[in-house]
Design a protein around this motif. Sequence first.
Motif, PDB file in Angstrom:
ATOM      1  N   VAL A 161      46.596  30.093  44.426  1.00  0.00           N
ATOM      2  CA  VAL A 161      47.187  30.653  45.641  1.00  0.00           C
ATOM      3  C   VAL A 161      46.832  32.125  45.789  1.00  0.00           C
ATOM      4  O   VAL A 161      47.026  32.705  46.852  1.00  0.00           O
ATOM      5  CB  VAL A 161      48.719  30.470  45.659  1.00  0.00           C
ATOM      6  CG1 VAL A 161      49.087  28.993  45.588  1.00  0.00           C
ATOM      7  CG2 VAL A 161      49.380  31.236  44.520  1.00  0.00           C
ATOM      8  N   ALA A 162      46.324  32.736  44.710  1.00  0.00           N
ATOM      9  CA  ALA A 162      45.977  34.159  44.755  1.00  0.00           C
ATOM     10  C   ALA A 162      45.008  34.475  43.628  1.00  0.00           C
ATOM     11  O   ALA A 162      44.912  33.749  42.634  1.00  0.00           O
ATOM     12  CB  ALA A 162      47.225  35.031  44.624  1.00  0.00           C
ATOM     13  N   PHE A 163      44.289  35.599  43.809  1.00  0.00           N
ATOM     14  CA  PHE A 163      43.479  36.179  42.742  1.00  0.00           C
ATOM     15  C   PHE A 163      43.928  37.617  42.548  1.00  0.00           C
ATOM     16  O   PHE A 163      44.122  38.354  43.517  1.00  0.00           O
ATOM     17  CB  PHE A 163      41.990  36.139  43.090  1.00  0.00           C
ATOM     18  CG  PHE A 163      41.405  34.753  43.033  1.00  0.00           C
ATOM     19  CD1 PHE A 163      41.023  34.198  41.817  1.00  0.00           C
ATOM     20  CD2 PHE A 163      41.247  34.007  44.188  1.00  0.00           C
ATOM     21  CE1 PHE A 163      40.494  32.918  41.754  1.00  0.00           C
ATOM     22  CE2 PHE A 163      40.723  32.732  44.136  1.00  0.00           C
ATOM     23  CZ  PHE A 163      40.340  32.183  42.914  1.00  0.00           C
ATOM     24  N   CYS A 164      44.099  37.994  41.284  1.00  0.00           N
ATOM     25  CA  CYS A 164      44.526  39.346  40.950  1.00  0.00           C
ATOM     26  C   CYS A 164      44.182  39.599  39.494  1.00  0.00           C
ATOM     27  O   CYS A 164      44.550  38.797  38.626  1.00  0.00           O
ATOM     28  CB  CYS A 164      46.025  39.510  41.174  1.00  0.00           C
ATOM     29  SG  CYS A 164      46.680  41.079  40.573  1.00  0.00           S
ATOM     30  N   GLY A 165      43.484  40.685  39.220  1.00  0.00           N
ATOM     31  CA  GLY A 165      43.040  40.945  37.866  1.00  0.00           C
ATOM     32  C   GLY A 165      44.037  41.649  36.977  1.00  0.00           C
ATOM     33  O   GLY A 165      43.766  41.835  35.784  1.00  0.00           O
ATOM     34  N   ASP A 166      45.184  42.050  37.516  1.00  0.00           N
ATOM     35  CA  ASP A 166      46.157  42.805  36.734  1.00  0.00           C
ATOM     36  C   ASP A 166      47.038  41.860  35.928  1.00  0.00           C
ATOM     37  O   ASP A 166      47.894  41.172  36.473  1.00  0.00           O
ATOM     38  CB  ASP A 166      47.014  43.658  37.661  1.00  0.00           C
ATOM     39  CG  ASP A 166      47.967  44.577  36.896  1.00  0.00           C
ATOM     40  OD1 ASP A 166      48.029  44.475  35.663  1.00  0.00           O
ATOM     41  OD2 ASP A 166      48.634  45.395  37.543  1.00  0.00           O
ATOM     42  N   PRO A 169      49.611  32.708  35.641  1.00  0.00           N
ATOM     43  CA  PRO A 169      48.193  33.069  35.627  1.00  0.00           C
ATOM     44  C   PRO A 169      47.329  32.041  34.914  1.00  0.00           C
ATOM     45  O   PRO A 169      47.781  31.327  34.008  1.00  0.00           O
ATOM     46  CB  PRO A 169      48.194  34.388  34.844  1.00  0.00           C
ATOM     47  CG  PRO A 169      49.281  34.179  33.836  1.00  0.00           C
ATOM     48  CD  PRO A 169      50.355  33.374  34.540  1.00  0.00           C
ATOM     49  N   PHE A 170      46.066  32.007  35.315  1.00  0.00           N
ATOM     50  CA  PHE A 170      45.052  31.238  34.615  1.00  0.00           C
ATOM     51  C   PHE A 170      43.807  32.116  34.509  1.00  0.00           C
ATOM     52  O   PHE A 170      42.930  32.072  35.371  1.00  0.00           O
ATOM     53  CB  PHE A 170      44.754  29.932  35.349  1.00  0.00           C
ATOM     54  CG  PHE A 170      43.930  28.960  34.551  1.00  0.00           C
ATOM     55  CD1 PHE A 170      44.447  28.355  33.425  1.00  0.00           C
ATOM     56  CD2 PHE A 170      42.636  28.654  34.922  1.00  0.00           C
ATOM     57  CE1 PHE A 170      43.693  27.462  32.679  1.00  0.00           C
ATOM     58  CE2 PHE A 170      41.869  27.761  34.196  1.00  0.00           C
ATOM     59  CZ  PHE A 170      42.399  27.159  33.070  1.00  0.00           C
ATOM     60  N   PRO A 171      43.726  32.951  33.467  1.00  0.00           N
ATOM     61  CA  PRO A 171      42.585  33.865  33.341  1.00  0.00           C
ATOM     62  C   PRO A 171      41.277  33.113  33.087  1.00  0.00           C
ATOM     63  O   PRO A 171      41.270  32.073  32.416  1.00  0.00           O
ATOM     64  CB  PRO A 171      42.954  34.732  32.132  1.00  0.00           C
ATOM     65  CG  PRO A 171      44.432  34.572  31.974  1.00  0.00           C
ATOM     66  CD  PRO A 171      44.736  33.188  32.425  1.00  0.00           C
ATOM     67  N   ALA A 172      40.196  33.635  33.630  1.00  0.00           N
ATOM     68  CA  ALA A 172      38.873  33.090  33.342  1.00  0.00           C
ATOM     69  C   ALA A 172      38.506  33.439  31.909  1.00  0.00           C
ATOM     70  O   ALA A 172      38.580  34.590  31.501  1.00  0.00           O
ATOM     71  CB  ALA A 172      37.850  33.664  34.313  1.00  0.00           C
ATOM     72  N   ILE A 174      40.271  46.767  40.001  1.00  0.00           N
ATOM     73  CA  ILE A 174      40.443  45.715  39.007  1.00  0.00           C
ATOM     74  C   ILE A 174      39.879  44.419  39.591  1.00  0.00           C
ATOM     75  O   ILE A 174      40.304  43.976  40.653  1.00  0.00           O
ATOM     76  CB  ILE A 174      41.929  45.518  38.635  1.00  0.00           C
ATOM     77  CG1 ILE A 174      42.523  46.814  38.080  1.00  0.00           C
ATOM     78  CG2 ILE A 174      42.077  44.407  37.600  1.00  0.00           C
ATOM     79  CD1 ILE A 174      43.989  46.704  37.724  1.00  0.00           C
ATOM     80  N   ASP A 175      38.911  43.819  38.915  1.00  0.00           N
ATOM     81  CA  ASP A 175      38.229  42.622  39.404  1.00  0.00           C
ATOM     82  C   ASP A 175      39.241  41.493  39.628  1.00  0.00           C
ATOM     83  O   ASP A 175      39.813  40.974  38.666  1.00  0.00           O
ATOM     84  CB  ASP A 175      37.178  42.191  38.392  1.00  0.00           C
ATOM     85  CG  ASP A 175      36.451  40.921  38.818  1.00  0.00           C
ATOM     86  OD1 ASP A 175      36.551  40.538  39.999  1.00  0.00           O
ATOM     87  OD2 ASP A 175      35.779  40.316  37.964  1.00  0.00           O
ATOM     88  N   PRO A 176      39.487  41.087  40.872  1.00  0.00           N
ATOM     89  CA  PRO A 176      40.511  40.077  41.107  1.00  0.00           C
ATOM     90  C   PRO A 176      40.114  38.689  40.609  1.00  0.00           C
ATOM     91  O   PRO A 176      40.974  37.898  40.187  1.00  0.00           O
ATOM     92  CB  PRO A 176      40.673  40.089  42.629  1.00  0.00           C
ATOM     93  CG  PRO A 176      39.355  40.574  43.139  1.00  0.00           C
ATOM     94  CD  PRO A 176      38.871  41.562  42.121  1.00  0.00           C
ATOM     95  N   TYR A 177      38.811  38.364  40.654  1.00  0.00           N
ATOM     96  CA  TYR A 177      38.393  36.999  40.340  1.00  0.00           C
ATOM     97  C   TYR A 177      38.444  36.686  38.850  1.00  0.00           C
ATOM     98  O   TYR A 177      38.171  35.557  38.450  1.00  0.00           O
ATOM     99  CB  TYR A 177      36.998  36.738  40.910  1.00  0.00           C
ATOM    100  CG  TYR A 177      37.002  36.639  42.414  1.00  0.00           C
ATOM    101  CD1 TYR A 177      37.511  35.517  43.048  1.00  0.00           C
ATOM    102  CD2 TYR A 177      36.532  37.684  43.194  1.00  0.00           C
ATOM    103  CE1 TYR A 177      37.536  35.420  44.434  1.00  0.00           C
ATOM    104  CE2 TYR A 177      36.547  37.602  44.584  1.00  0.00           C
ATOM    105  CZ  TYR A 177      37.049  36.469  45.193  1.00  0.00           C
ATOM    106  OH  TYR A 177      37.074  36.382  46.570  1.00  0.00           O
TER     107      TYR A 177
END
Length: 257
Positions: free
Chosen positions: A22-27, A43-46, A76-79
């Motif tokens: 539902v969203a991307f956020c690197g923080d 969250p589901f970090p890459a 901050i890289d959101p993806y």
Amino acid sequence: MTRRCADWAALDLSLAPAGGPVAFCGDLGPESLLAAYRAGLYPFPAADPMLRDLNEALFEEQVADGRVALVGREDIDPYAVSWWSPDPRPVLPVAGMRLGRTLAKQVRNRAPWSTSLNRAFGEVVEACREGREPRWLTKELVDSLALLHESGWALSAEVWEDDALVGGVFGVRAGAVLSLDSMFHRRSNAAKVAVADLAARFGQVGGVLLDTQWDSPQTRGIGAGPLPRTRYLDLLHTSPDLPPPAAHPLPARRLAG
């Protein structure tokens, strides 16, 4: 326009995707992480740059047209991190958590197991990371979870056979909901016993739901069922913060009824 990640409460989830990010956020800082759980996201970090690039390739069109939010500072890289809020949400009512007949017999009759709360949070998290690919429990996320644990928001339940850790579960509490991030076992069904222990302890301080996050045969096997996202969010937004559950060791056989 982007927002600071800690401002997750301003994100409107009413029209957000039901079965995708539902969203991307690197923080992934602890303040942002706790605010996200309070707003109904996790969250589901890459795990690596390839998965990060896949996030951008698959979802940049949905981000551009506003179906998926892009949240946070531009530096901050959101993806690198996707955030999820499924609809319906797989949840387990605390009052409905029961050990099945076979497992209850196992807990009563086998070598005595004991349970604890927050005795080995770091060990439980590391055990949940072992051998799991992609490794979504990244070091950054683990570090933030450790800080939330120190402040009382992230909890673990452990199952012990004598002095050996044989199972556990950990998650983050927000109001009357405790969101389960991961569990593990080194003895058959020890993870289920850890979940039952956490449900019992959380229920004693007013907890209502354990959120299993992902719908799967494993989560259904411990009794999770679907709850519309609107009802899940209503509970999050209307329930007060609760005191932390009792942490003293207890015999696991009490869970067998």
